[in-house]
Scaffold this active site. Structure first.
Site, PDB file in Angstrom:
ATOM      1  CB  CYS A 128      -0.965  -0.002   1.179  1.00  0.00           C
ATOM      2  SG  CYS A 128      -2.107  -1.377   1.105  1.00  0.00           S
ATOM      3  CG  HIS A 180      -3.295   3.527   1.764  1.00  0.00           C
ATOM      4  ND1 HIS A 180      -3.740   3.058   0.542  1.00  0.00           N
ATOM      5  CD2 HIS A 180      -3.377   2.479   2.631  1.00  0.00           C
ATOM      6  CE1 HIS A 180      -4.066   1.783   0.666  1.00  0.00           C
ATOM      7  NE2 HIS A 180      -3.863   1.417   1.921  1.00  0.00           N
ATOM      8  CG  ASN A 230      -6.737  -0.730   0.837  1.00  0.00           C
ATOM      9  OD1 ASN A 230      -5.955  -0.351  -0.029  1.00  0.00           O
ATOM     10  ND2 ASN A 230      -6.343  -1.173   2.016  1.00  0.00           N
TER      11      ASN A 230
HETATM   12  O1  UT7 Z   1      -4.059  -1.101   3.337  1.00  0.00           O
HETATM   13  C1  UT7 Z   1      -3.218  -1.605   4.313  1.00  0.00           C
HETATM   14  C2  UT7 Z   1      -3.637  -1.162   5.629  1.00  0.00           C
HETATM   15  N1  UT7 Z   1      -4.863  -1.801   6.011  1.00  0.00           N
HETATM   16  C3  UT7 Z   1      -5.569  -1.251   6.951  1.00  0.00           C
HETATM   17  O2  UT7 Z   1      -5.185  -0.200   7.384  1.00  0.00           O
HETATM   18  C4  UT7 Z   1      -6.766  -1.953   7.500  1.00  0.00           C
HETATM   19  C5  UT7 Z   1      -6.810  -1.710   8.982  1.00  0.00           C
HETATM   20  N2  UT7 Z   1      -7.924  -2.334   9.681  1.00  0.00           N
HETATM   21  C6  UT7 Z   1      -9.205  -1.966   9.535  1.00  0.00           C
HETATM   22  O3  UT7 Z   1      -9.527  -1.151   8.685  1.00  0.00           O
HETATM   23  C7  UT7 Z   1     -10.235  -2.559  10.461  1.00  0.00           C
HETATM   24  O4  UT7 Z   1      -9.576  -3.228  11.519  1.00  0.00           O
HETATM   25  C8  UT7 Z   1     -11.217  -3.544   9.773  1.00  0.00           C
HETATM   26  C9  UT7 Z   1     -12.148  -2.760   8.851  1.00  0.00           C
HETATM   27  C10 UT7 Z   1     -10.426  -4.569   8.981  1.00  0.00           C
HETATM   28  C11 UT7 Z   1     -12.082  -4.261  10.811  1.00  0.00           C
HETATM   29  O5  UT7 Z   1     -12.785  -3.315  11.598  1.00  0.00           O
HETATM   30  P1  UT7 Z   1     -12.805  -3.460  13.188  1.00  0.00           P
HETATM   31  O6  UT7 Z   1     -13.658  -2.402  13.708  1.00  0.00           O
HETATM   32  O7  UT7 Z   1     -11.367  -3.495  13.637  1.00  0.00           O
HETATM   33  O8  UT7 Z   1     -13.539  -4.842  13.386  1.00  0.00           O
HETATM   34  P2  UT7 Z   1     -13.036  -6.213  14.051  1.00  0.00           P
HETATM   35  O9  UT7 Z   1     -12.028  -6.876  13.151  1.00  0.00           O
HETATM   36  O10 UT7 Z   1     -12.646  -5.950  15.461  1.00  0.00           O
HETATM   37  O11 UT7 Z   1     -14.363  -7.060  14.011  1.00  0.00           O
HETATM   38  C12 UT7 Z   1     -15.532  -6.686  14.796  1.00  0.00           C
HETATM   39  C13 UT7 Z   1     -16.605  -7.723  14.555  1.00  0.00           C
HETATM   40  C14 UT7 Z   1     -16.116  -9.162  14.722  1.00  0.00           C
HETATM   41  O12 UT7 Z   1     -17.159  -9.916  15.304  1.00  0.00           O
HETATM   42  P3  UT7 Z   1     -17.155 -10.274  16.873  1.00  0.00           P
HETATM   43  O13 UT7 Z   1     -15.884 -11.043  17.111  1.00  0.00           O
HETATM   44  O14 UT7 Z   1     -17.174  -8.948  17.578  1.00  0.00           O
HETATM   45  O15 UT7 Z   1     -18.402 -11.061  17.037  1.00  0.00           O
HETATM   46  C15 UT7 Z   1     -15.895  -9.627  13.307  1.00  0.00           C
HETATM   47  O16 UT7 Z   1     -16.036 -11.028  13.164  1.00  0.00           O
HETATM   48  O17 UT7 Z   1     -17.086  -7.627  13.203  1.00  0.00           O
HETATM   49  C16 UT7 Z   1     -17.011  -8.929  12.585  1.00  0.00           C
HETATM   50  N3  UT7 Z   1     -16.753  -8.735  11.155  1.00  0.00           N
HETATM   51  C17 UT7 Z   1     -17.716  -8.528  10.260  1.00  0.00           C
HETATM   52  N4  UT7 Z   1     -19.050  -8.446  10.366  1.00  0.00           N
HETATM   53  C18 UT7 Z   1     -19.748  -8.206   9.252  1.00  0.00           C
HETATM   54  C19 UT7 Z   1     -15.539  -8.712  10.528  1.00  0.00           C
HETATM   55  N5  UT7 Z   1     -15.732  -8.496   9.221  1.00  0.00           N
HETATM   56  C20 UT7 Z   1     -17.057  -8.373   9.019  1.00  0.00           C
HETATM   57  C21 UT7 Z   1     -17.843  -8.129   7.885  1.00  0.00           C
HETATM   58  N6  UT7 Z   1     -19.187  -8.051   8.053  1.00  0.00           N
HETATM   59  N7  UT7 Z   1     -17.327  -7.945   6.646  1.00  0.00           N
END
Ligand code: UT7
Length: 324
Positions: A113, A251, A281
């Site tokens: 990225c 980014h 992204n």
């Molecule tokens: O480009 C390179 C750099 N990349 C980045 O900078 C990405 C950085 N990370 C992020 O943008 C975020 O961490 C994400 C968007 C990937 C995830 O968001 P989050 O608020 O950190 O969510 P999480 O991973 O903590 O997940 C929260 C909940 C989980 O469920 P439980 O364990 O709380 O029951 C996940 O299983 O959301 C669930 N979940 C989803 N639910 C519906 C994860 N993905 C999805 C989804 N739809 N697509």
């Protein structure tokens, strides 16, 4: 030569738009979750006849037209990608052949990225040596081809696209803080975090292309910390205060990362270019794609002071301060 300046920008996107609602038919997700957690509403996904090279060629042609220069005057092509058409040769050489500037220097840069930031610094440095007078710097990706479409935690986050700039070496007498050019840049990498964001395949390990794997919340935390610190470094190097910046072109990984980073540095949210809602992204393509979008819609104007920044797998991260 004192440095280089941007003469023109261009971008290209695949024809097909995929909405969050369409993804919700394939994996257990919802438009509401994706919008609330990421700001993404849709992404462009390449069809069979569209590849990283075809998108890069489209973006490069648009940048050349915008700059008003002929491809034959390009002496250097640096293409940032993590999704090349082939393991080798470099996708940059496919772009070169399509543009007809055969014989010039052409190679790819792999910094995921942050790839465009790396490519821009490499091209700027080579122009300073006098190796070439004009360069094409391109970020192009088809991340749709390395996504695990069963994994809802990653497949909703990425899209395909390309962005490009034409760089020209600037003469000594044009240089100075108010002259157009790349004023300061800083790049970093920390390989200790390999396992937080990587592709689980490759020619020398599995002999397969592999799929993207990410521990999102950990990457999120590192992104805000690393981006804030590299932005401060570049401001200090250029001796510029945060309120002198006209635009931040970040980014586009997640709208919440953009908000958190801007807040940490005291940057007004209206100065931050956001395209993650439309493009998702697009890895190395996201910064030049956002830059071109904001130039073409009239927000970014000649003379503006712009901060580019990115962070991605590796980890790699960096920032560049440019005057357009
Ligand atoms: O480009 C390179 C750099 N990349 C980045 O900078 C990405 C950085 N990370 C992020 O943008 C975020 O961490 C994400 C968007 C990937 C995830 O968001 P989050 O608020 O950190 O969510 P999480 O991973 O903590 O997940 C929260 C909940 C989980 O469920 P439980 O364990 O709380 O029951 C996940 O299983 O959301 C669930 N979940 C989803 N639910 C519906 C994860 N993905 C999805 C989804 N739809 N697509």
């Amino acid at each position: 030569m004192k440095g280089s300046r941007i003469l023109g920008t261009g971008s290209a996107l695949p024809r097909r738009i995929v909405t969050n609602a369409e993804l919700a038919e394939r994996v257990d997700t919802s438009d509401q979750w994706i919008v609330e957690r990421t700001g993404i509403r849709q992404r462009h996904i390449a069809e069979a006849d569209e590849t990283t090279a075809t998108l890069a060629i489209g973006a490069a042609r648009a940048a050349l037209a915008d700059a008003g220069v002929d491809a034959s005057t390009i002496g250097l092509i640096v293409l940032a990608t993590a999704t090349p058409d082939n393991t080798f040769p470099a996708t940059a050489t496919k772009v070169q052949a399509a543009l007809g500037c055969n014989g010039c220097v052409a190679f790819d840069v792999a910094a995921v990225c942050s790839g465009f930031l790396y490519a821009l610094s490499v091209a700027d440095s080579l122009l300073k040596t006098g190796m070439a007078r004009r360069a094409l710097v391109i970020g192009a990706e088809t991340f749709s081809r390395i996504l695990d479409w069963e994994d809802r935690t990653t497949c909703v986050l990425f899209g395909d696209g390309a962005g490009a700039v034409v760089l020209e070496a600037s003469s000594d007498d044009a240089a100075g803080p108010d002259a157009p050019g790349i004023l300061a840049a800083r790049l970093h990498a920390d390989g200790a975090h390999h396992d937080l964001l990587y592709v689980d395949g490759g020619p020398s390990t599995t002999q397969t292309v592999g799929h993207l794997r990410m521990r999102g919340p950990e990457v999120f935390r590192h992104a805000v910390t690393n981006l804030s610190s590299v932005l401060r470094e570049v401001l200090e190097e250029a001796n510029v205060s945060v309120d002198q910046i006209d635009w931040v072109v970040p980014h586009q990984a997640n709208a919440r990362i953009l908000d958190a980073t801007a807040k940490k540095l005291g940057i007004a949210p209206e100065k931050v270019i956001v395209t993650v809602d439309r493009h998702a992204n697009t890895s190395a393509a996201s910064v030049p794609l956002a830059l071109d979008t904001a130039r073409r819609d009239g927000r970014i104007k000649p003379g503006d002071l712009i901060m580019l920044e990115a962070m991605g797998g590796g980890f790699t991260w960096g920032a560049s301060l440019i005057r357009l």
